[in-house]
Design an enzyme around this catalytic site. Structure first.
Site, mmCIF file in Angstrom:
data_model
loop_
_atom_site.group_PDB
_atom_site.id
_atom_site.type_symbol
_atom_site.label_atom_id
_atom_site.label_comp_id
_atom_site.label_asym_id
_atom_site.label_seq_id
_atom_site.Cartn_x
_atom_site.Cartn_y
_atom_site.Cartn_z
ATOM 1 N N GLU A 21 10.191 -12.861 9.655
ATOM 2 C CA GLU A 21 10.099 -11.413 9.814
ATOM 3 C C GLU A 21 10.902 -10.950 11.031
ATOM 4 O OE1 GLU A 21 6.111 -10.079 10.675
ATOM 5 O OE2 GLU A 21 6.574 -8.041 10.011
ATOM 6 N N GLU A 34 -1.869 -7.975 4.639
ATOM 7 C CA GLU A 34 -0.888 -6.940 4.362
ATOM 8 C C GLU A 34 -0.453 -7.117 2.909
ATOM 9 O OE1 GLU A 34 2.083 -4.324 6.857
ATOM 10 O OE2 GLU A 34 1.185 -6.050 7.757
HETATM 11 C C1 BGC Z 1 5.589 -4.846 7.215
HETATM 12 C C2 BGC Z 1 7.022 -4.452 7.107
HETATM 13 C C3 BGC Z 1 6.976 -3.017 6.715
HETATM 14 C C4 BGC Z 1 6.417 -2.318 7.902
HETATM 15 C C5 BGC Z 1 6.533 -0.862 7.998
HETATM 16 C C6 BGC Z 1 5.056 -4.129 8.404
HETATM 17 O O1 BGC Z 1 3.847 -4.525 8.840
HETATM 18 O O2 BGC Z 1 5.414 -6.200 7.237
HETATM 19 O O3 BGC Z 1 7.923 -5.309 6.698
HETATM 20 O O4 BGC Z 1 8.111 -2.494 6.193
HETATM 21 O O5 BGC Z 1 5.134 -2.769 8.218
HETATM 22 O O6 BGC Z 1 7.032 -0.665 9.220
#
Ligand code: BGC
Length: 946
Positions: free
Chosen positions: A791, A514
Site C-alpha cells: 500500500e 476494510e
Molecule cells: C484504502 C485506500 C482508499 C482510501 C481512501 C484507504 O484506507 O485502503 O486504498 O482508496 O482509504 O483514501
C-alpha cells in the site's frame, strides 16, 4: 484461421443467464500464423434447442442469416425469447476472405447457454431460516486502539435440510440458490459447486444475485437430501472501512432460498424448493464465522451425514438412540411471508460474472517455532483465502490459526495492521481419527499462519497445512517476461495482488477491517487489471454496484457497494467517484462494450452535470471527500527523503479529474451517437481546461504546487495547450531531479508520470524509476521480499521498521497500476480507442534501461496479440543498433506497429526490405525522424531494424 472462444455475455457456456437478449462473441486463432491477412467476410449464427438440432439446423430458435460483416463480438441474440431454464446451443458459421467457410461445431465444439429465471413467477422458492436472531456482545482486541471493540455475535451457522424422493433417473438437474447472509448448498453429502462467498456482494437492498449450478451428478433415483449451511457474509457480518465498521448493514436474520429443478428420464420435471417442508438445526459446528474475524468450528457439534439420506432428522422420535435424540431437536423452519418475501424476490438477478473460486493450493515453504508451542508457517506468498489443516487430539482441544502478512523482527506474527480483523480460525477437536478442518464463511489476507494449541508434543511439519488461494476467477489474459528479473517479479506481484483483491468486488486490501470496493484504487488499476485478466464481466458487475450506490443528486460514492444509508458519507471524491466514468470507458476500449456504456449513460451524465452545477466556474472546489493524490511522497517517513513537496493542491488535482470525466463523457456520447451531448461535453471540457490554465498555471508555465504529480497528470489528462507542454515536461524532469531521481507521486499520479515520460522522449527516466531498488521504488519492496504490492512505498523500511500500524497493507494493488506501463511500453501492446477490443492493436515497444528483451501477450476479445523483441548485442543505445521484433496479430484484426528507426536505418520484414512484395500485408503509414509506423494485417511478422 480457426474459430475459438465462443462466449455468451463474456462467459463460456453459462448457466442461469437471465439477460433476455444476450450478446455472443467469438474469436479466431491461427491455423498457421505464417498465413497473412485472414479476416471474416461474413458470419451466420444459428441457435437451436439441442446439439443435434444445431447440426441438422432443425427447430432453430434463431438464425441470423448470413451477415456480411467482420464483427465477431457482441452479436445480439435476436431469436425467440427463452423460457426459464431453457438450454440452447449455438454455432457460428463464418466465411473468410479466401472464401472458406468455418463451422464452430467442427473447429471449437458446440457452445450453449442456459436461461436463468426469466419470469418472476418461475421463482417458486420461499425464504427460510431460523427464529429471530439473538446477539451477544463480545470484545475483540484491535491492536491500534486503547480498548477492545464491542462486536455482536449471532447464533451458530444454521443447517437446513430437506429429504425428497426421485422416482426416476435424472436427465439434468439445476439448482438456483441464494441467501440473505452467505450460504453453502449441500446435496447428498457433497458441497454443491466450487463457488465461495455466495451470494456475492451487491447492494442487497437493491439487487441480490442467485447462483446456478448443474447438479445432475449429485442426484439419483430414490431418496435424496438437499441442505444448506447459513452464515453472515457481507449481509450481516462486520463490514465497512476502519472507524466505520458496522454489522447488520442489510438485515438481522439469515435466510436461504433455492429452487432445484430436476428433469427426469421420461422428460417430465419436478421441483424442490425452500418451503415449510425443510428442517432447521441451530446448534451446528460452525459456531461463528465472520469475514474479518475468522471462523470458530467445534467438531464436537458436527452431525456427520446430516446432509445425506438416512440421517434420522426427519424420523419420528420413537427410538432412544443418541442420533434420534438429536433428531427430535430439528425444528421447523421459519418461512418468510409476503410482502417481505416478495420484496426480496423483486431484487433477484442471476450472477453473470465469474465466481469466487479456489485457484491455487499452496504448501508452506518453512515452519518456525518463535516461542514454545507457537508455530509459524510461511506460505512463501502473500495470498487470500484460508488454510486446510489435518488435526487429531483429545476432545475439547482448541487449535488456533492466526493469519498475518508479515513477521516482527523476532519472528512472531505481525498483526497490528489487521486492526479489528483478527482473521483467526479456531478448531475445537472432537477426539478420534485425524480429520481435515477448513473454516467457513471467511477469508484472510496472509503469508504467515501462526498455529497454537496443538496437543502437547506435536511438532508439525511443513505439510501440516495447505493454503487455498481464492479470488473472483476470470481467465488470466496477459503474460509478461523480460531480461530484468526484477520487472518479472514486479509483474508477478501485480498479478497476485490483483487476484488477492478480486473478492466479488475490486477491493483495496484483503486483510484489515476494510476490504471495500474503493473506487479510486479501482480506476487507477483498471487498465492493468484488464491486461492481466478478462475482467469484462467482473467490472460490468462493479459498474452496476457503482450505479446502485449513486446518490439522489447524482454523486457517485467513493466505494461500491456503499452499505451506508447516508449517501453523502464517503462520496463525491475526485479521482474516486470518477471511477463511475473512467471504468466504463476503459471497458469500452478494452472490450467494445457499448451496451454497458448505453446502460450507464444517464447515470454518468447526472454525475458529471453535478460536478458542473456545484462548480459553475469550472474549477472543482466543492467536493464530498477529497483524498488527493493518496499516499504521495509527503506521507513517507524515511531518513533523507523530503518531508514536503509531493502533494499537489487538492483543487488542482480535482479540477484535472473534472476535465477528465467531462472529456471521457464527450467521447462516450460520440460512441453512442448522442451528437449534441458530444459537442456539449467537449466544449465543457475545453472550458474546464481554460479555467485550469488561467487559475493554476503560473508564470513560466509553473503549475501550482510544482510537484511531479501536477505535471504528470496535467500532461496525461491533456490539461495544457501544446505550447505549454514542453515546459511542463521540463518541470516534470526537474521535480524528479529535485527528489534525487526518485518518485514523490501518490497512487493516482504514478502511472500518469510513467506514461508522461515515456510518451515524451524520456523513456529512460521511466525505466530508471521502474528498475530502481532504491527507496522508494517498486524494487525496494521486492528487495524486502515482497510477493505482492504494498500500500505504501515505505510499508517497511530496513532499520526503521513498519509504517503507521493502523494503515499499512502489504497487498494493495494501487501502485501496481504500473503493470499497464509494463504491457504498453516495455512489451509494447496497447489499445486503440478508435478500434476497441483490439480490433486494431497498437504495437509500440519502447526499449530502455537494462532491458534487452521482452516477450508476452494479451488475449483480447478478438484473440491473442503476441510480441517478442530483443535488442542487438551492441548494447544499450537504440539508435544505430539492431532491433528485432516479432508480432503475432490474430485473424480478423490488424495492428499499427511502431518501429524505432531513425533516417538511414533499414527495416526488414521477414528478412526482406519493406516494400518488397514478400512483405505484403504490411503498409507504411508514416516515417518520422524517430520511427517507422506500419499498418499490418493478421499473421506473424518478424521485423528487423538495422
Ligand atoms: C484504502 C485506500 C482508499 C482510501 C481512501 C484507504 O484506507 O485502503 O486504498 O482508496 O482509504 O483514501
Amino acid at each position: 484461421m480457426r474459430l475459438m472462444n465462443l462466449r455468451c455475455e463474456y462467459l463460456t457456456n453459462p448457466l442461469g443467464m437471465d439477460v433476455p437478449r444476450p450478446r455472443l462473441s467469438w474469436a479466431y486463432t491461427h491455423d498457421d500464423p505464417a498465413t497473412r491477412a485472414e479476416s471474416q467476410d461474413a458470419y451466420r449464427v444459428v441457435v437451436a434447442g439441442s446439439v443435434e438440432g444445431l447440426q441438422r439446423e432443425a427447430a432453430v430458435l434463431w438464425d441470423s442469416g448470413w451477415v456480411a460483416s467482420d464483427r465477431s463480438t457482441h452479436v445480439v441474440y435476436d431469436g425467440q425469447p427463452l423460457a426459464s431454464h431453457q438450454r440452447v446451443y449455438w454455432k457460428v458459421l463464418a466465411r473468410d476472405n479466401h472464401g472458406a467457410v468455418h463451422d464452430s461445431l467442427a473447429e471449437a465444439g458446440p457452445a450453449f447457454w442456459q436461461a436463468g429465471i426469466m419470469a418472476p413467477g418461475d421463482w417458486h422458492a420461499g425464504w427460510i431460516g431460523g427464529p429471530p436472531a439473538e446477539f451477544t456482545t463480545v470484545h475483540v482486541k484491535d491492536e491500534t486502539r486503547e480498548s477492545p471493540q464491542e462486536v455482536l455475535r449471532g447464533p451458530p451457522c444454521q443447517m437446513l435440510r430437506r429429504e425428497f424422493v426421485l422416482d426416476q433417473p435424472v436427465a439434468r438437474a439445476t439448482l438456483y440458490a441464494t441467501a440473505l447472509g452467505e450460504y453453502e448448498a449441500r446435496l447428498n453429502g457433497h458441497r454443491v459447486g466450487d463457488r465461495y462467498l455466495t451470494p456475492e456482494w451487491t447492494d442487497y437492498s437493491r439487487r441480490l444475485l442467485y447462483q446456478t449450478y448443474d447438479v445432475t451428478a449429485l442426484l439419483h433415483e430414490g431418496p435424496n437430501v438437499i441442505g444448506a449451511l447459513l452464515g453472515d457474509g457481507w449481509y450481516l457480518g462486520l463490514l465497512g472501512p476502519g472507524d466505520q465498521v458496522r454489522q447488520l448493514h442489510y438485515g438481522r436474520d439469515r435466510r436461504f432460498a433455492c429452487l432445484l429443478r430436476v428433469e427426469l428420464a421420461d422428460g417430465t420435471t419436478t421441483e424442490v424448493v425452500t418451503d415449510a417442508g425443510w428442517r432447521l438445526w441451530s446448534d451446528g459446528p460452525v459456531r461463528w464465522a465472520d469475514h474479518f474475524l475468522g471462523c470458530t468450528y467445534d467438531a464436537r457439534k458436527a452431525l456427520p451425514g446430516w446432509d445425506a439420506p438416512g440421517f434420522p432428522a426427519d424420523k419420528e422420535k420413537d427410538a432412544d438412540t443418541g442420533a434420534d435424540a438429536k433428531a427430535r431437536e430439528w425444528a421447523p423452519v421459519v418461512v418468510l411471508e409476503p410482502p417481505e418475501a416478495e420484496a426480496i424476490n423483486a431484487r433477484l438477478e442471476a450472477q453473470v460474472h465469474e465466481p469466487v473460486q479456489v485457484f491455487q493450493t499452496l504448501t508452506p515453504v518453512r515452519v518456525t517455532e518463535p516461542a514454545p508451542g507457537t508455530f509459524i508457517f510461511d506460505l512463501g506468498q502473500n495470498l487470500v483465502g484460508w488454510c486446510e489443516v489435518t488435526l487429531a487430539g483429545p476432545p475439547g482441544t482448541e487449535v488456533r490459526l492466526r493469519h498475518g502478512e508479515m513477521l516482527e523482527l523476532d519472528g512472531t506474527l505481525h498483526t497490528a495492521n489487521l486492526r479489528l480483523a483478527t482473521q483467526t480460525d479456531t478448531f475445537v477437536l472432537a477426539g478420534g481419527e485425524p480429520r481435515a478442518y477448513v473454516p467457513r464463511f471467511t477469508f484472510h489476507g496472509f503469508q504467515y499462519v501462526e498455529v497454537t494449541g496443538l496437543p502437547a508434543g506435536t511438532r508439525p511439519r511443513a505439510d501440516f497445512l495447505v493454503a487455498k488461494a481464492i479470488a473472483s476467477n476470470p481467465p488470466v489474459t496477459g503474460a509478461f517476461a523480460c531480461s530484468n528479473p526484477l520487472l518479472d517479479r514486479l509483474w508477478q506481484n501485480i498479478l497476485w495482488t490483483q487476484r488477492d483483491n478480486m473478492a466479488s468486488v475490486p477491493t483495496d486490501c484483503p486483510q484489515r477491517n476494510e476490504r471495500m470496493g474503493w473506487m479510486g484504487d479501482a480506476q487507477v488499476f483498471a487498465q492493468t487489471a484488464i491486461y492481466n485478466m478478462d475482467v469484462a464481466a467482473f467490472f460490468a458487475k462493479f459498474v452496476r454496484d457503482i450505479r446502485d450506490a449513486q446518490g439522489e443528486a447524482g454523486q457517485y460514492p467513493d466505494f461500491a457497494p456503499h452499505p451506508f444509508p447516508n449517501a453523502l458519507l464517503f462520496a463525491f471524491g475526485p479521482g474516486w467517484a470518477d471511477a463511475g466514468v473512467i471504468i466504463p470507458w476503459r471497458l469500452y476500449v478494452a472490450y467494445g462494450d457499448a451496451r454497458l456504456l448505453a446502460g450507464h449513460y444517464a447515470s454518468m451524465k447526472k454525475y458529471v452535470d453535478l460536478i458542473h452545477e456545484e462548480n459553475p466556474d469550472y474549477l472543482w472546489r466543492t467536493w464530498g471527500s477529497n483524498y488527493g493524490d493518496w499516499l504521495n511522497g509527503d506521507t513517507l517517513k524515511a531518513e533523507g527523503y523530503p518531508t514536503m513537496g509531493g502533494a499537489l493542491p487538492k483543487d488542482v488535482y480535482a479540477t484535472m479529474f473534472f476535465a477528465h470525466s467531462v472529456d471521457l463523457l464527450g467521447r462516450i456520447a460520440r460512441v453512442l451517437g448522442h451528437a449534441a451531448d458530444a459537442r456539449r461535453y467537449t466544449e465543457l471540457a475545453g472550458k474546464v481546461r481554460e479555467a485550469f490554465v488561467s487559475e493554476f498555471v503560473l508564470a513560466d508555465g509553473i503549475l501550482a504546487g510544482h510537484t511531479q504529480s501536477a505535471y504528470a497528470m496535467a500532461l496525461e489528462f491533456g490539461m495544457l495547450p501544446p505550447a505549454l507542454e514542453p515546459r511542463a515536461v521540463e518541470y516534470l524532469l526537474e521535480t524528479i531531479e529535485g527528489y534525487d531521481h526518485r518518485l514523490s507521486t501518490g497512487f493516482v499520479s504514478t502511472v500518469p508520470l510513467m506514461h508522461a515520460l515515456s510518451r515524451r522522449g524520456h523513456v529512460e527516466v521511466a525505466y530508471a524509476l521502474a528498475e530502481s531498488t532504491r527507496f522508494p521504488s517498486w524494487g525496494y519492496s521486492i528487495d524486502q521480499g515482497a510477493t505482492t504490492i504494498w500500500e505504501r512505498w515505505d510499508g517497511f523500511v530496513a532499520g526503521r521498521g513498519f509504517q503507521d500500524r493502523g494503515m499499512n497493507s502489504f497487498n494493495h494493488y494501487s501502485i501496481g497500476a504500473v503493470g499497464e506501463w509494463l504491457y504498453a511500453v516495455v512489451l509494447g501492446i496497447a489499445f486503440d480507442p478508435t478500434h476497441p477490443g483490439m480490433k486494431r492493436a497498437i504495437v509500440h515497444p519502447r526499449p530502455g534501461g537494462s532491458v534487452t528483451w521482452a516477450r508476452g501477450h494479451y488475449d483480447s476479445i478478438h484473440g491473442r496479440v503476441a510480441v517478442s523483441w530483443h535488442r542487438g548485442e551492441e548494447g544499450a543505445s537504440l539508435t544505430g543498433d539492431s532491433f528485432h521484433l516479432e508480432v503475432t496479430v490474430p485473424p480478423n484484426t490488424t495492428a499499427i506497429v511502431h518501429l524505432p528507426c531513425i533516417p538511414g536505418c533499414q527495416v526488414l520484414v521477414d528478412g526482406k526490405p519493406l516494400g518488397n512484395p514478400a512483405a505484403a500485408s504490411c503498409e507504411l503509414v508514416e516515417q518520422s525522424a524517430t520511427e517507422t509506423v506500419l499498418h499490418v494485417a493478421s499473421g506473424r511478422y518478424a521485423f528487423d531494424v538495422k
